[in-house]
Write an enzyme that holds these catalytic residues in place. Structure first.
Site, PDB file in Angstrom:
ATOM      1  N   LYS A 288      14.329   1.446 -10.404  1.00 12.47           N
ATOM      2  CA  LYS A 288      13.655   2.389 -11.321  1.00 12.47           C
ATOM      3  C   LYS A 288      14.681   3.262 -12.043  1.00 12.47           C
ATOM      4  O   LYS A 288      14.521   3.563 -13.232  1.00 12.47           O
ATOM      5  CB  LYS A 288      12.651   3.256 -10.560  1.00 12.47           C
ATOM      6  CG  LYS A 288      11.546   2.424  -9.914  1.00 12.47           C
ATOM      7  CD  LYS A 288      10.169   2.848 -10.393  1.00 12.47           C
ATOM      8  CE  LYS A 288       9.106   1.800 -10.130  1.00 12.47           C
ATOM      9  NZ  LYS A 288       8.634   1.744  -8.750  1.00 12.47           N
TER      10      LYS A 288
ATOM     11  N   LYS B 166       8.631 -11.378  -9.885  1.00 12.44           N
ATOM     12  CA  LYS B 166       7.266 -11.100  -9.424  1.00 12.44           C
ATOM     13  C   LYS B 166       6.306 -10.711 -10.547  1.00 12.44           C
ATOM     14  O   LYS B 166       6.725 -10.183 -11.584  1.00 12.44           O
ATOM     15  CB  LYS B 166       7.284 -10.019  -8.344  1.00 12.44           C
ATOM     16  CG  LYS B 166       7.563  -8.639  -8.845  1.00 12.44           C
ATOM     17  CD  LYS B 166       7.254  -7.600  -7.753  1.00 12.44           C
ATOM     18  CE  LYS B 166       7.546  -6.217  -8.297  1.00 12.44           C
ATOM     19  NZ  LYS B 166       7.055  -5.131  -7.504  1.00 12.44           N
TER      20      LYS B 166
ATOM     21  N   LYS C  94       3.494  -5.222 -14.004  1.00 20.14           N
ATOM     22  CA  LYS C  94       3.092  -4.793 -15.337  1.00 20.14           C
ATOM     23  C   LYS C  94       4.298  -4.726 -16.258  1.00 20.14           C
ATOM     24  O   LYS C  94       5.048  -3.777 -16.216  1.00 20.14           O
ATOM     25  CB  LYS C  94       2.439  -3.426 -15.252  1.00 20.14           C
ATOM     26  CG  LYS C  94       0.993  -3.531 -14.920  1.00 20.14           C
ATOM     27  CD  LYS C  94       0.422  -2.176 -14.655  1.00 20.14           C
ATOM     28  CE  LYS C  94      -0.299  -2.161 -13.346  1.00 20.14           C
ATOM     29  NZ  LYS C  94       0.239  -1.326 -12.335  1.00 20.14           N
TER      30      LYS C  94
HETATM   31  P1  TYM Z   1       2.080  -0.893  -5.945  1.00 19.79           P
HETATM   32  O1  TYM Z   1       1.025  -0.004  -6.516  1.00 19.79           O
HETATM   33  O2  TYM Z   1       3.268  -1.197  -6.746  1.00 19.79           O
HETATM   34  O3  TYM Z   1       1.456  -2.247  -5.515  1.00 19.79           O
HETATM   35  C1  TYM Z   1       0.287  -2.296  -4.713  1.00 19.79           C
HETATM   36  C2  TYM Z   1       0.343  -3.436  -3.728  1.00 19.79           C
HETATM   37  O4  TYM Z   1       0.427  -4.675  -4.427  1.00 19.79           O
HETATM   38  C3  TYM Z   1       1.514  -5.424  -3.927  1.00 19.79           C
HETATM   39  N1  TYM Z   1       2.089  -6.239  -5.015  1.00 19.79           N
HETATM   40  C4  TYM Z   1       2.392  -7.535  -4.902  1.00 19.79           C
HETATM   41  N2  TYM Z   1       2.274  -8.395  -3.874  1.00 19.79           N
HETATM   42  C5  TYM Z   1       2.655  -9.665  -4.096  1.00 19.79           C
HETATM   43  N3  TYM Z   1       3.143 -10.123  -5.276  1.00 19.79           N
HETATM   44  C6  TYM Z   1       3.274  -9.290  -6.332  1.00 19.79           C
HETATM   45  N4  TYM Z   1       3.719  -9.756  -7.487  1.00 19.79           N
HETATM   46  C7  TYM Z   1       2.900  -7.933  -6.173  1.00 19.79           C
HETATM   47  N5  TYM Z   1       2.899  -6.847  -6.987  1.00 19.79           N
HETATM   48  C8  TYM Z   1       2.405  -5.820  -6.262  1.00 19.79           C
HETATM   49  C9  TYM Z   1       2.512  -4.417  -3.395  1.00 19.79           C
HETATM   50  O5  TYM Z   1       3.359  -4.985  -2.430  1.00 19.79           O
HETATM   51  C10 TYM Z   1       1.588  -3.372  -2.818  1.00 19.79           C
HETATM   52  O6  TYM Z   1       1.203  -3.713  -1.511  1.00 19.79           O
HETATM   53  N6  TYM Z   1       4.432   2.102  -2.799  1.00 19.79           N
HETATM   54  C11 TYM Z   1       3.220   1.365  -2.966  1.00 19.79           C
HETATM   55  C12 TYM Z   1       1.975   2.223  -2.879  1.00 19.79           C
HETATM   56  C13 TYM Z   1       1.904   3.020  -1.634  1.00 19.79           C
HETATM   57  C14 TYM Z   1       1.659   2.528  -0.316  1.00 19.79           C
HETATM   58  C15 TYM Z   1       1.700   3.672   0.513  1.00 19.79           C
HETATM   59  C16 TYM Z   1       1.430   1.266   0.213  1.00 19.79           C
HETATM   60  C17 TYM Z   1       2.050   4.360  -1.561  1.00 19.79           C
HETATM   61  N7  TYM Z   1       1.935   4.752  -0.261  1.00 19.79           N
HETATM   62  C18 TYM Z   1       1.486   3.570   1.896  1.00 19.79           C
HETATM   63  C19 TYM Z   1       1.213   1.174   1.590  1.00 19.79           C
HETATM   64  C20 TYM Z   1       1.259   2.310   2.397  1.00 19.79           C
HETATM   65  C21 TYM Z   1       3.265   0.745  -4.355  1.00 19.79           C
HETATM   66  O7  TYM Z   1       3.888   1.252  -5.251  1.00 19.79           O
HETATM   67  O8  TYM Z   1       2.507  -0.316  -4.517  1.00 19.79           O
END
Ligand code: TYM
Length: 329
Positions: free
Chosen positions: A112, A195, A198
């Protein structure tokens, strides 16, 4: 005692197939046998300074998507992260023993910071401690996430262990990343570069809200190469990625047919894409319709969120009270 599960998704727009297969699909399955807390990570989304109106809209969108995908508010606590201010207090405590070096080494921080060098804020740096607070606030055993979150889970365990040893307690456990029956999932994007996520254009991802024609167009335009030239050659990454999408959305049988065609050099990518597009449309359309229906019912969404927050706060308040006592307040 049922095992405890916590996970969340940032409200930065509509959810895509990566979110679904990496996270949401597990949420829905886990609600049957675990004590689940599923939230919308709206505090986390503040690192990019969203407009208040967009933030409100995006939180609603995720809430509706959770329910549309089959999350049952009777079985699960569904809430917004910001409905649980106890998380912020735990975040502060964890920050007191999170070190600059380890936060700076975190892959998501480095990515980031590279992508947005003008906005390397403290919230971005301490993203993993806030995430650890989300998880530890309910003393979770399992955290269903995609492969990209693995490092954050490791850091959560480090912070938990450090708290325990600092205060000579065995208070926090060591939550594990979770995917039903297999390794953590990484769904590839359509542009062949890693992956699904967005991207600026939105063409790398298929969203659960995409119209049929949009899905068809995105998939037909997905990056490929000029085709195999040798029998049984290894697939380059762009092609392997496309094949992985076929496996997930069209199933093993269809995958085998195209894999054979690739191996004997008779494959036509156009055919593969048409099949992938039709199966993806079949998969997405019901979600899209359900999301639209649920979004129209503001009162219901508010009620789900309020009741979820009440459930979550009981568990959070207990943890924070115990942590305060351990720390010496
Ligand atoms: P975020 O919002 O980026 O993504 C949400 C969830 O989707 C999964 N994901 C994917 N899995 C497989 N292939 C992909 N291409 C792909 N893109 C996204 C992510 O692994 C995620 O599980 N930090 C986290 C949000 C968060 C969180 C937490 C998660 C905040 N606090 C506590 C678990 C526990 C995040 O940014 O996910």
């Amino acid at each position: 005692m049922k095992k405890i599960v916590v996970s969340g998704i940032r409200p930065t727009g509509n959810l895509h197939l990566g979110n679904y297969f990496g996270a949401l699909r597990n949420f829905i399955k886990m609600q049957e046998e675990y004590n689940c807390y599923f939230f919308i990570a709206d505090y986390h989304s503040l690192t990019t300074h969203p407009h208040p109106e967009h933030l409100r809209q995006n939180v609603k969108q995720i809430l509706a998507t959770y329910i549309a995908c089959g999350m049952d508010p009777e079985k699960v606590a569904i809430y917004a992260q910001s409905d649980l201010p106890e998380t912020v207090e735990l975040y502060l405590f964890l920050n007191m023993n999170a070190y600059l070096g380890e936060l700076e080494r975190c892959t998501s921080f480095k990515d980031k910071a590279r992508q947005n060098p003008d906005n390397v804020n403290a919230g971005l740096l301490t993203y993993p401690t806030l995430m650890a607070a989300d998880i530890l606030i309910h003393k979770a055993d399992f955290v269903p996430v995609g492969k990209d979150q693995e490092q954050h889970l490791e850091m959560t365990r480090v912070f938990a262990q450090r708290f325990n040893s600092l205060y000579g307690v065995e208070y926090f456990g060591f939550p594990q990343a979770f995917n039903f029956g297999e390794n953590l999932v990484k769904i590839p994007g359509l542009d062949g570069s890693g992956k699904m996520g967005k991207s600026e254009s939105g063409n790398n991802a298929i969203f659960l809200t995409d119209e049929d024609a949009v899905i068809r167009k995105k998939i037909m335009r997905a990056t490929t190469d000029s085709g195999p030239v040798e029998m049984n050659q290894e697939k380059p990454e762009v092609i392997a990625n496309l094949f992985q999408l076929v496996k997930v959305l069209c199933g093993e049988e269809v995958y085998k047919v195209y894999d054979e065609a690739y191996n004997n050099c008779t494959i036509r990518y156009g055919d593969l894409k048409k099949q992938l597009a039709e199966d993806t449309i079949k998969f997405v359309a019901p979600f899209r319709q359900r999301i639209a229906e649920i979004l129209a019912d503001d009162a219901y969404l508010e009620k789900v969120r309020r009741e979820g927050a009440e459930k979550a706060r009981q568990s959070a308040a207990k943890t924070v009270a115990e942590v305060r006592r351990i720390i010496g307040f």
